[in-house]
Scaffold this motif. Structure first.
Motif: not given
Length: 417
Positions: A119, A123-126, A128-129, A132, A209-210, A213, A217
Motif C-alpha cells: 500500500l 499497490a492497493m489490492t494486496v 485487502l487480500y 481477509r 494470489d499475492y 499480483l 509485476n
C-alpha cells in the motif's frame, strides 16, 4: 548557475508511510538523499521500567503490546526467560501449541507487512487480500484466549489452557441471513484444530494470489529491485536478523541454530536471498509464509494424536484449576498468593531469544530473588534495522525511502520500548 544548498525536511510522523510514529529527518540534494536521521523515542512507552515494578506474571500482557502485530511471539521470549530462571520446562504438548501459535503469528505479521508495504508503494489490492486471511487467524487467537490481539496466552510452565473443541459460530443478523451464515460457519463446525487445518489447506492458494499480483509485476520490480541493497557481510556488522539478514543471503535462523519449543522435531526450510535488496526481502518473507504453513500442518497432526497436559502441576508457579481452588483450602491459598504477589524467582540472570517474525527478539532478565525482576532488557529486532536507515537510503530518491521503511518491517512499540 547559482549554487543550491542541501535542504532538510521532516519525513513523518504524519506521512502515510511513517504510520504515525516515525520521525525521520532527511537531508536532500534536490530529490536525492544525502543523510537520514531517524528519531527514536516518539512513542516511548517505558515497558522495561514498568515490567520492573510488577510481579513477573503481570508483565506478560505488556509483551503483547511491544510489537503489536506479533503478539504471542513477544510473550514467548519473555516466558522462556522466566522459565530459564525458574529451571522449569513446560509439557511437550504446550511446546507444540507454542510452536503452532508462533507460526500463526509469523503469518499474521507477514500478512500485515505485505499489505502495508504494498500500500505504501502504491499497490492497493494486496492490502485487502492480506487482511481477509488475517481475519481467520485472529479468530484462532480469540478461540484460545478470548482476545483478538493481546492474548496473554503463554504462561511460565505452559499455556493458559488447552485448545478448544469448538469454534465460535456466526449468528444470523440484519446483515447476514441464515443461508449466508451457514456458508460462513462451514469450516467452524469442528474444533480449533479442524479450523486451522482447513486454513492450512487454503492458504498456499492465497499466497499464490499475492505472488500473481506482485512477484512478476514490472512496477513492483521497478520499485524494489536494487533498492536498499545490504551485503551479507554488512548485514552481519549492522546486527541484522530475521528476513533482513536472510534477504542478504545469510542462512541464520534461531529455529534451526538454537532450537526452542518443538522446532527440533519439525521439518522446514530457511529461505534466503541473493542480492540483499527490497525485492529479495519480499521473496524471503513470501516463502517464509509457505514454510510457516507447512510447520502448522505438522503441529496440527501431532496435537491431534497426542493429548496431554498443557501446564505444569507446580502450584508455586502455576495457579491451580478453578474447580480445585473452590474445594481445597491449600489451592485457594496458592491461587491468592500467585495473583496478589506472584512468585519469587531464584537469583541470577537469563537471556532467552526466539526467531520473531521480524528477527531475533530476546529478553534479558536479572533477578535478585524477589517477586519482581531487578532488570528487564528487551532486544528488539527492529531497533538494529532502523539504525541502518541512513546507510540504506543514502543516494536514493525520496520515493525509495518509503520502500525501505516498508522492507524493514519496523513496529515502533518495540523500537521505542
Amino acid at each position: 548557475m547559482r549554487e543550491i544548498k542541501n535542504y532538510t525536511i521532516n519525513f513523518g510522523p504524519q506521512h502515510p508511510a511513517a504510520h504515525g510514529v516515525l520521525r525521520l529527518i532527511l537531508e536532500l540534494d534536490g530529490e536525492v538523499i544525502q543523510r537520514a536521521d531517524p528519531h527514536v523515542g516518539l512513542l516511548h512507552r517505558a515497558t522495561e521500567k514498568l515490567a520492573e515494578s510488577k510481579p513477573y506474571n503481570q508483565s506478560i500482557g505488556y509483551m503483547d503490546r511491544l510489537d503489536y502485530v506479533s503478539m504471542m511471539a513477544n510473550e514467548h521470549g519473555y516466558v522462556l526467560a522466566i522459565e530459564k530462571l525458574l529451571g522449569i520446562t513446560p509439557p511437550l504438548r504446550a511446546r507444540y501449541i507454542r510452536t503452532m501459535f508462533d507460526e500463526i503469528t509469523r503469518i499474521l505479521n507477514h500478512l500485515l507487512w505485505l499489505g502495508a508495504h504494498a500500500l505504501d508503494i502504491g499497490a492497493m489490492t494486496v492490502f485487502l487480500y492480506a487482511f481477509r486471511e488475517r481475519e481467520d487467524l485472529m479468530d484462532c487467537y480469540e478461540a484460545v484466549s478470548g482476545a483478538r490481539m493481546h492474548a496473554t496466552y503463554y504462561r511460565p510452565g505452559g499455556v493458559y489452557r488447552d485448545l478448544p473443541n469448538q469454534m465460535p459460530q456466526y449468528k444470523p443478523s440484519m446483515w447476514h441471513n441464515q443461508k449466508s451464515v451457514n456458508k460462513m460457519n462451514a469450516n467452524r463446525a469442528g474444533s480449533l484444530l479442524d479450523f486451522i487445518e482447513d486454513f492450512t489447506q487454503r492458504f498456499p492458494g492465497c499466497v499464490d494470489d499475492y505472488e500473481t499480483l506482485l512477484t512478476d509485476n514490472r512496477i513492483w520490480k521497478q520499485r524494489t529491485v536494487g533498492i536498499g541493497v545490504v551485503s551479507a557481510e554488512r548485514a552481519l556488522q549492522l546486527g541484522f536478523s530475521g528476513p533482513m539478514l536472510r534477504g542478504s543471503g545469510v542462512a541464520w535462523d534461531l529455529r534451526k541454530k538454537q532450537p526452542y519449543a518443538a522446532y527440533d522435531k519439525l521439518d522446514f526450510a530457511i529461505p534466503i536471498g541473493k542480492e540483499g535488496d527490497c525485492y529479495d526481502r519480499y521473496v524471503v518473507r513470501i516463502e517464509e509464509m509457505r514454510q510457516s504453513n507447512h510447520i502448522i500442518k505438522q503441529c496440527v497432526q501431532w496435537l491431534r494424536a497426542n493429548p496431554g497436559p498443557v501446564m505444569l502441576e507446580d502450584y508455586k508457579v502455576v495457579p491451580p484449576k478453578r474447580v480445585q481452588m473452590k474445594e481445597d483450602m491449600e489451592s485457594l491459598i496458592h491461587h491468592f498468593k500467585l495473583f496478589t504477589e506472584g512468585y519469587c524467582v531464584p537469583e541470577g540472570e537469563a537471556y532467552a531469544a526466539i526467531e520473531h517474525p521480524k528477527g531475533e527478539f530476546g529478553v534479558y532478565l536479572v533477578s535478585d530473588g524477589a517477586n519482581k525482576p531487578y532488570r528487564v532488557k528487551v532486544r528488539a529486532a527492529g531497533f538494529a534495522h532502523l539504525s541502518a536507515m541512513d546507510e540504506m537510503v543514502k543516494g536514493h530518491m525520496i520515493a525509495d525511502v518509503v520502500a525501505i521503511i516498508g522492507t524493514q518491517d519496523i513496529v515502533f512499540g518495540e523500537v521505542d520500548r
